[in-house]
Design an enzyme around this catalytic site. Structure first.
Site, short mmCIF file in Angstrom:
data_model
loop_
_atom_site.label_atom_id
_atom_site.label_comp_id
_atom_site.label_asym_id
_atom_site.label_seq_id
_atom_site.Cartn_x
_atom_site.Cartn_y
_atom_site.Cartn_z
N HIS A 165 -70.85 -18.15 67.20
CA HIS A 165 -70.49 -17.30 66.06
C HIS A 165 -71.71 -16.64 65.44
O HIS A 165 -71.78 -15.45 65.27
CB HIS A 165 -69.77 -18.18 65.03
CG HIS A 165 -70.43 -19.53 64.86
ND1 HIS A 165 -70.45 -20.45 65.88
CD2 HIS A 165 -71.17 -20.07 63.85
CE1 HIS A 165 -71.16 -21.51 65.48
NE2 HIS A 165 -71.60 -21.30 64.26
N ARG A 166 -72.74 -17.47 65.11
CA ARG A 166 -73.92 -16.93 64.45
C ARG A 166 -74.74 -16.06 65.39
O ARG A 166 -75.29 -15.04 65.00
CB ARG A 166 -74.78 -18.07 63.88
CG ARG A 166 -75.79 -17.60 62.87
CD ARG A 166 -76.43 -18.73 62.08
NE ARG A 166 -76.45 -19.97 62.82
CZ ARG A 166 -75.57 -20.95 62.68
NH1 ARG A 166 -74.63 -20.88 61.78
NH2 ARG A 166 -75.61 -22.02 63.43
N LYS A 178 -76.48 -22.17 73.35
CA LYS A 178 -75.55 -22.07 72.20
C LYS A 178 -75.62 -20.68 71.58
O LYS A 178 -74.59 -20.06 71.28
CB LYS A 178 -75.90 -23.15 71.16
CG LYS A 178 -74.98 -23.11 69.96
CD LYS A 178 -75.38 -24.10 68.87
CE LYS A 178 -74.69 -23.76 67.56
NZ LYS A 178 -75.16 -24.53 66.41
N ASN A 216 -81.96 -23.41 55.32
CA ASN A 216 -81.62 -24.20 56.50
C ASN A 216 -82.60 -23.91 57.65
O ASN A 216 -82.61 -22.81 58.22
CB ASN A 216 -80.18 -23.87 56.91
CG ASN A 216 -79.69 -24.72 58.06
OD1 ASN A 216 -80.44 -25.00 58.98
ND2 ASN A 216 -78.43 -25.10 58.00
N ASP A 228 -72.92 -16.82 55.97
CA ASP A 228 -72.09 -17.95 55.60
C ASP A 228 -71.17 -18.23 56.77
O ASP A 228 -70.64 -17.31 57.40
CB ASP A 228 -71.29 -17.66 54.33
CG ASP A 228 -70.88 -18.95 53.64
OD1 ASP A 228 -71.70 -19.89 53.58
OD2 ASP A 228 -69.74 -19.03 53.16
N GLY A 270 -74.56 -30.01 62.01
CA GLY A 270 -73.19 -29.83 61.51
C GLY A 270 -72.15 -30.43 62.43
O GLY A 270 -72.26 -31.59 62.85
N TYR A 271 -71.14 -29.64 62.75
CA TYR A 271 -70.01 -30.11 63.55
C TYR A 271 -70.26 -29.97 65.06
O TYR A 271 -69.33 -30.14 65.86
CB TYR A 271 -68.74 -29.33 63.18
CG TYR A 271 -68.34 -29.49 61.72
CD1 TYR A 271 -67.47 -30.50 61.33
CD2 TYR A 271 -68.83 -28.63 60.74
CE1 TYR A 271 -67.10 -30.65 60.00
CE2 TYR A 271 -68.46 -28.77 59.40
CZ TYR A 271 -67.60 -29.78 59.04
OH TYR A 271 -67.23 -29.94 57.72
N HIS A 305 -82.72 -25.22 60.68
CA HIS A 305 -82.08 -25.06 62.00
C HIS A 305 -81.67 -23.59 62.22
O HIS A 305 -81.86 -23.04 63.28
CB HIS A 305 -80.81 -25.90 62.09
CG HIS A 305 -81.02 -27.36 61.90
ND1 HIS A 305 -81.47 -28.17 62.90
CD2 HIS A 305 -80.82 -28.16 60.83
CE1 HIS A 305 -81.56 -29.41 62.45
NE2 HIS A 305 -81.16 -29.43 61.20
N LYS A 306 -81.10 -23.01 61.17
CA LYS A 306 -80.61 -21.63 61.30
C LYS A 306 -81.76 -20.65 61.45
O LYS A 306 -81.69 -19.71 62.23
CB LYS A 306 -79.77 -21.27 60.08
CG LYS A 306 -78.41 -21.89 60.19
CD LYS A 306 -77.45 -21.72 59.06
CE LYS A 306 -77.70 -20.72 58.03
NZ LYS A 306 -76.66 -20.76 56.98
P1 IMP Z 1 -73.55 -22.36 56.50
O1 IMP Z 1 -72.76 -21.40 55.71
O2 IMP Z 1 -74.17 -21.73 57.69
O3 IMP Z 1 -74.50 -23.16 55.67
O4 IMP Z 1 -72.54 -23.39 57.13
C1 IMP Z 1 -71.71 -24.22 56.37
C2 IMP Z 1 -71.45 -25.49 57.12
O5 IMP Z 1 -70.76 -25.20 58.34
C3 IMP Z 1 -72.70 -26.24 57.54
O6 IMP Z 1 -73.11 -27.16 56.55
C4 IMP Z 1 -72.25 -26.98 58.78
O7 IMP Z 1 -71.58 -28.16 58.42
C5 IMP Z 1 -71.24 -26.02 59.37
N1 IMP Z 1 -71.87 -25.17 60.41
C6 IMP Z 1 -72.37 -23.92 60.26
N2 IMP Z 1 -72.84 -23.46 61.43
C7 IMP Z 1 -72.63 -24.44 62.34
C8 IMP Z 1 -72.92 -24.55 63.72
O8 IMP Z 1 -73.46 -23.67 64.39
N3 IMP Z 1 -72.57 -25.70 64.30
C9 IMP Z 1 -71.97 -26.73 63.62
N4 IMP Z 1 -71.70 -26.67 62.33
C10 IMP Z 1 -72.02 -25.53 61.68
#
Ligand code: IMP
Length: 192
Positions: free
Chosen positions: A177-178, A172, A10, A69, A150-151, A12-13
């Site tokens: 959270h992240r 942000k 990802n 995750d 994402g959301y 963005h991450k």
């Molecule tokens: P992942 O485990 O980080 O890949 O996140 C799983 C899913 O959660 C992603 O595909 C997004 O739909 C959602 N998600 C994770 N982090 C975010 C965020 O910071 N903002 C909005 N949606 C997120």
């Protein structure tokens, strides 16, 4: 400079985390290693998935690495979509599909409380260590903002008047959270 692999595809991450570590640690992405395969992610919890992804990369490359995750836990939906946040509206669905499904499921519901939760698994010299972060907020009834992913357009963090998708990446990161989980990881790594 210390190098650590971030087990994600990802972009963005990776960008978000790069903003946080600045020049203190070199984050090596999977793409820069030429790793194109999707990493298995079949656990029932965020912790299991983070561990599974980090272990896959550690075993393959034999270098310190971490994986994260994240799930969106919505109170009125009993904590869903949670660990299934990416595939909420089905395999290969888009961010927009997921948002549409979420807004449909919450239609008419007054309890809009939700939280993002991130678990990071670091594997360092073969040993696992975990870092967590969460961000509480509410799900809106329509989309606000175009930034992020994402959301983000439908999540307003508590004590803030705008959605994640209306904030700069830097703002942000301060409350997300992240961002919280990642700062715990970085503090740990830099203390050593
Ligand atoms: P992942 O485990 O980080 O890949 O996140 C799983 C899913 O959660 C992603 O595909 C997004 O739909 C959602 N998600 C994770 N982090 C975010 C965020 O910071 N903002 C909005 N949606 C997120």
């Amino acid at each position: 400079m210390r190098q650590i692999i971030f087990a994600t595809h990802n972009k963005h991450k990776t960008e978000e985390i790069q903003q946080l570590v600045k020049d203190k640690i070199e984050i090596v992405s999977l793409d820069s290693l030429g790793e194109r395969k999707d990493i298995p992610e079949t656990g029932d919890t965020l912790k299991e998935n983070a561990r599974q992804k980090a272990a896959y990369v550690y075993e393959k490359y034999g270098k310190d690495c971490f994986a994260d995750d994240t799930g969106l836990e919505v109170d009125a939906l009993g904590g869903r979509p949670g660990v299934y946040s990416a595939r909420y509206a089905g395999e290969k669905c888009s961010f927009d599909d997921n948002i549409d499904k979420l807004l449909d499921e919450l239609e008419g519901k007054t309890n809009r409380k939700a939280r993002f939760r991130t678990v990071i698994c670091l594997i360092e010299n073969g040993k696992e260590k975990y870092f967590e972060g969460e961000c509480n907020g509410v799900i809106t009834t329509e989309r606000y903002g175009k930034k992020g992913f994402g959301y983000d357009p439908v999540f307003i963090p508590d004590d803030h008047g705008e959605s994640f998708a209306e904030m700069s990446g830097e703002d942000k990161n301060k409350i997300s959270h992240r961002g919280i989980a990642t700062r715990k990881l970085i503090n740990y790594l830099l203390k050593k």
